[in-house]
Design a protein around this motif. Sequence first.
Motif, short mmCIF file in Angstrom:
data_model
loop_
_atom_site.label_atom_id
_atom_site.label_comp_id
_atom_site.label_asym_id
_atom_site.label_seq_id
_atom_site.Cartn_x
_atom_site.Cartn_y
_atom_site.Cartn_z
N ALA A 58 0.83 -1.21 0.00
CA ALA A 58 0.00 0.00 0.00
C ALA A 58 0.86 1.26 0.00
N THR A 59 2.03 1.18 0.62
CA THR A 59 2.91 2.35 0.65
C THR A 59 3.24 2.81 -0.76
N PHE A 60 3.59 1.86 -1.61
CA PHE A 60 3.84 2.27 -2.99
C PHE A 60 2.55 2.66 -3.68
N GLY A 61 1.45 2.04 -3.31
CA GLY A 61 0.16 2.40 -3.88
C GLY A 61 -0.19 3.86 -3.65
N PHE A 62 0.16 4.37 -2.47
CA PHE A 62 -0.07 5.79 -2.19
C PHE A 62 0.73 6.67 -3.16
N ILE A 63 1.99 6.28 -3.37
CA ILE A 63 2.86 7.04 -4.28
C ILE A 63 2.34 6.98 -5.71
N ALA A 64 2.02 5.77 -6.17
CA ALA A 64 1.56 5.60 -7.55
C ALA A 64 0.24 6.32 -7.77
N GLY A 65 -0.65 6.27 -6.78
CA GLY A 65 -1.93 6.97 -6.90
C GLY A 65 -1.76 8.47 -7.03
N TYR A 66 -0.85 9.00 -6.25
CA TYR A 66 -0.57 10.45 -6.32
C TYR A 66 0.00 10.82 -7.69
N LEU A 67 0.92 10.00 -8.18
CA LEU A 67 1.53 10.27 -9.49
C LEU A 67 0.50 10.20 -10.61
N TYR A 68 -0.39 9.23 -10.53
CA TYR A 68 -1.45 9.12 -11.53
C TYR A 68 -2.34 10.36 -11.49
N TRP A 69 -2.68 10.80 -10.31
CA TRP A 69 -3.54 11.96 -10.15
C TRP A 69 -2.89 13.23 -10.71
N LYS A 70 -1.64 13.44 -10.35
CA LYS A 70 -0.99 14.70 -10.67
C LYS A 70 -0.30 14.72 -12.03
N HIS A 71 0.16 13.57 -12.52
CA HIS A 71 0.99 13.56 -13.72
C HIS A 71 0.52 12.62 -14.83
N GLY A 72 -0.38 11.70 -14.53
CA GLY A 72 -0.88 10.81 -15.56
C GLY A 72 -0.52 9.36 -15.32
N LEU A 73 -1.23 8.48 -16.01
CA LEU A 73 -1.05 7.04 -15.82
C LEU A 73 0.37 6.57 -16.09
N GLU A 74 0.98 7.08 -17.13
CA GLU A 74 2.32 6.62 -17.51
C GLU A 74 3.35 6.93 -16.42
N CYS A 75 3.14 8.01 -15.70
CA CYS A 75 4.05 8.35 -14.60
C CYS A 75 4.00 7.27 -13.52
N ALA A 76 2.79 6.79 -13.21
CA ALA A 76 2.64 5.72 -12.22
C ALA A 76 3.24 4.42 -12.74
N ILE A 77 3.06 4.15 -14.04
CA ILE A 77 3.61 2.93 -14.63
C ILE A 77 5.14 2.91 -14.56
N VAL A 78 5.75 3.99 -15.00
CA VAL A 78 7.22 4.07 -14.99
C VAL A 78 7.74 4.01 -13.56
N ALA A 79 7.07 4.70 -12.64
CA ALA A 79 7.49 4.67 -11.23
C ALA A 79 7.42 3.25 -10.67
N HIS A 80 6.38 2.50 -11.05
CA HIS A 80 6.24 1.12 -10.58
C HIS A 80 7.38 0.26 -11.12
N MET A 81 7.73 0.46 -12.38
CA MET A 81 8.86 -0.27 -12.96
C MET A 81 10.16 0.06 -12.22
N ILE A 82 10.37 1.35 -11.98
CA ILE A 82 11.60 1.79 -11.30
C ILE A 82 11.65 1.26 -9.87
N ALA A 83 10.49 1.20 -9.22
CA ALA A 83 10.45 0.66 -7.86
C ALA A 83 10.93 -0.79 -7.83
N HIS A 84 10.47 -1.59 -8.81
CA HIS A 84 10.90 -2.99 -8.87
C HIS A 84 12.40 -3.08 -9.18
N ILE A 85 12.87 -2.25 -10.08
CA ILE A 85 14.30 -2.25 -10.41
C ILE A 85 15.12 -1.85 -9.18
N THR A 86 14.63 -0.87 -8.43
CA THR A 86 15.31 -0.44 -7.21
C THR A 86 15.40 -1.57 -6.20
N MET A 87 14.30 -2.32 -6.04
CA MET A 87 14.30 -3.44 -5.10
C MET A 87 15.22 -4.56 -5.56
#
Length: 254
Positions: free
Chosen positions: A218-247
């Motif tokens: 859910a912690t990442f869900g909060f981040i992705a939801g905010y990015l989708y709201w403020k910047h668009g779906l693709e921002c949340a998608i790329v952030a999710h990819m980067i989060a997995h790469i970071t992990m």
Amino acid sequence: MDIIKNRNPNIFLFFLGFLGIVSIIPLIPKVLALQSAPLPMSLELIQVISVLQSSILLLCMVWLGSVCSKKVGLSSPVIVALTQSQNIIKALKPQIIPALIGGVLGGVCITLFLGILSPSLPPEFLIAGAKFTPAWYTKVLYGGITEELLIRWGLMSFLVWGSYRLTQNNGSDVRTHNYITAIVVSALIFGLGHLPIAFTLSPEVTVSLVTYIILGNATFGFIAGYLYWKHGLECAIVAHMIAHITMILAASFT
């Protein structure tokens, strides 16, 4: 590129999400191997049914997102630009930095959360989880694209619209509380959705395990939801990819 232009954005969104569904096919035998009961049908048939079920769900959520997002001011600007012969760079540029920051922050938070709770998590869960780890391409494609289409594009868009219709007069500007409510609820549902596989991996269900699975995701869900709201779906998608790469990178140093 000309084949993509002047197409329905929903077709392209579904195609991207379907790539993620295909990427989980090699993971299905690993899930089935965790169960002691004999298979009710052949492995190949189970894989086909799984892909069909996931595809139907994806199709429904892509449609739901396409309907509800327009009503509440949410969007997928890069996909629209790609399919409607618009300036893709102009649509993508404002999303790059927020996606990078959100993705790294999300990946670090989940990694730290696991590090803090791992001493209290069931040993069987940690051992099984290490063996069950999906391939990097599954994390990037299914986690990064398909899950965002299901949770942010479909579910969150619907929740924003539902909250708006319940709390405001139709035709008025959508207020901030509707987005925040949808971000929180969709993020928690995202976390809850990971419980079945966690319970499959661990014969022991503990408070620490449930807390890690729900709040960690859910912690990442909060981040992705905010990015989708403020910047668009693709921002949340790329952030999710980067989060997995970071992990993945963080795990390689442990």
